[in-house]
Design a protein around this motif. Structure first.
Motif, mmCIF file in Angstrom:
data_model
loop_
_atom_site.group_PDB
_atom_site.id
_atom_site.type_symbol
_atom_site.label_atom_id
_atom_site.label_comp_id
_atom_site.label_asym_id
_atom_site.label_seq_id
_atom_site.Cartn_x
_atom_site.Cartn_y
_atom_site.Cartn_z
ATOM 1 N N GLN A 3 14.857 10.079 8.266
ATOM 2 C CA GLN A 3 15.083 8.641 8.293
ATOM 3 C C GLN A 3 14.723 8.092 6.919
ATOM 4 O O GLN A 3 13.593 8.263 6.449
ATOM 5 N N LEU A 4 15.703 7.451 6.260
ATOM 6 C CA LEU A 4 15.479 6.839 4.953
ATOM 7 C C LEU A 4 15.191 5.358 5.139
ATOM 8 O O LEU A 4 15.940 4.654 5.813
ATOM 9 N N THR A 5 14.100 4.915 4.517
ATOM 10 C CA THR A 5 13.744 3.501 4.558
ATOM 11 C C THR A 5 13.233 3.084 3.182
ATOM 12 O O THR A 5 12.721 3.917 2.426
ATOM 13 N N PRO A 6 13.363 1.813 2.852
ATOM 14 C CA PRO A 6 12.763 1.349 1.601
ATOM 15 C C PRO A 6 11.249 1.580 1.625
ATOM 16 O O PRO A 6 10.599 1.387 2.661
ATOM 17 N N GLU A 7 10.713 2.005 0.490
ATOM 18 C CA GLU A 7 9.272 2.227 0.392
ATOM 19 C C GLU A 7 8.535 0.902 0.518
ATOM 20 O O GLU A 7 8.951 -0.109 -0.048
ATOM 21 N N THR A 8 7.444 0.922 1.263
ATOM 22 C CA THR A 8 6.581 -0.251 1.408
ATOM 23 C C THR A 8 5.190 0.084 0.881
ATOM 24 O O THR A 8 4.873 1.246 0.597
ATOM 25 N N GLU A 9 4.368 -0.918 0.783
ATOM 26 C CA GLU A 9 2.997 -0.715 0.305
ATOM 27 C C GLU A 9 2.245 0.266 1.198
ATOM 28 O O GLU A 9 1.411 1.033 0.712
ATOM 29 N N THR A 10 2.537 0.291 2.478
ATOM 30 C CA THR A 10 1.842 1.213 3.379
ATOM 31 C C THR A 10 2.261 2.671 3.156
ATOM 32 O O THR A 10 1.548 3.580 3.576
ATOM 33 N N ASP A 11 3.382 2.891 2.495
ATOM 34 C CA ASP A 11 3.835 4.254 2.184
ATOM 35 C C ASP A 11 3.195 4.806 0.912
ATOM 36 O O ASP A 11 3.248 6.005 0.652
ATOM 37 N N ARG A 36 6.680 2.552 -17.153
ATOM 38 C CA ARG A 36 6.397 2.041 -15.812
ATOM 39 C C ARG A 36 5.107 1.225 -15.741
ATOM 40 O O ARG A 36 4.918 0.478 -14.771
ATOM 41 N N GLU A 37 4.236 1.393 -16.724
ATOM 42 C CA GLU A 37 2.942 0.728 -16.680
ATOM 43 C C GLU A 37 3.097 -0.790 -16.630
ATOM 44 O O GLU A 37 3.795 -1.379 -17.448
ATOM 45 N N GLY A 38 2.449 -1.393 -15.645
ATOM 46 C CA GLY A 38 2.470 -2.840 -15.519
ATOM 47 C C GLY A 38 3.787 -3.413 -15.032
ATOM 48 O O GLY A 38 3.979 -4.616 -15.060
ATOM 49 N N VAL A 39 4.700 -2.543 -14.609
ATOM 50 C CA VAL A 39 6.012 -2.976 -14.134
ATOM 51 C C VAL A 39 6.153 -2.540 -12.679
ATOM 52 O O VAL A 39 5.858 -1.399 -12.339
ATOM 53 N N LYS A 40 6.611 -3.432 -11.841
ATOM 54 C CA LYS A 40 6.818 -3.077 -10.436
ATOM 55 C C LYS A 40 8.128 -2.312 -10.275
ATOM 56 O O LYS A 40 9.125 -2.638 -10.934
ATOM 57 N N PRO A 41 8.144 -1.323 -9.387
ATOM 58 C CA PRO A 41 9.406 -0.624 -9.117
ATOM 59 C C PRO A 41 10.412 -1.593 -8.491
ATOM 60 O O PRO A 41 10.046 -2.661 -7.990
#
Length: 163
Positions: A3-11, A36-41
């Motif tokens: 099952q593919l889902t968008p990543e969440t903070e809980t993941d 990537r440092e200081g940048v949100k995915p």
């Protein structure tokens, strides 16, 4: 079945564990991590694949970057990882294809990555000849994929962090 889902903070912790398992120690010392440092995915493009037991079997992330003096908005793909027990079953390809479709649907024009050309060629990636990745990066591993026609026309120069 996955099952593919968008990543969440809980993941996050499970995904970080997977990346630590799949990549060499010191992975965060790579130049791609400086971008990537200081940048949100990019929300909605970072995906988690869970198996029938709800365990993270794979994950992929995307980050916003800019290219050259014109600061062309682009996506940086990576990392993508598959748990060793599922490698060779096509899960990495599933994550890449699904996330690229989402990126296209979201209006992104181009994707950049540092990786193995023979593997990523099957998804349409080609070696970049107009862009430069921050060192130390082997220029033969800098790959790109247009998501829109002529997406790389006039796109050249150093790849940098998005503001």
């Amino acid at each position: 079945m996955f099952q593919l889902t968008p990543e969440t903070e809980t993941d996050r912790d499970e995904v970080e564990y997977l990346y630590d398992l799949c990549f060499a120690p010191g992975r965060e010392a790579l130049s791609s991590y400086r971008l990537r440092e200081g940048v949100k995915p990019v929300s909605g493009l970072c995906l988690v694949a869970r198996d029938d037991y709800n365990v993270v079997a794979g994950a992929i992330r995307y980050w916003p970057v800019v290219v050259g003096k014109a600061r062309h908005a682009s996506l940086l793909l990576g990392p993508v990882a598959v748990h060793p027990t599922y490698q060779g079953e096509g899960l990495g390809g599933l994550l890449i294809r699904d996330s690229l479709e989402r990126a296209t649907s979201s209006g992104w024009e181009r994707v950049i990555l540092v990786g193995d050309a023979p593997y990523y060629r099957r998804f349409g990636f080609e070696k970049s000849t107009t862009m430069t990745f921050p060192p130390p990066t082997n220029p033969d591993r800098l790959l790109c994929l247009p998501l829109q026609p002529d997406a790389f026309a006039g796109v050249e120069g150093l790849i940098d962090r998005a503001a």
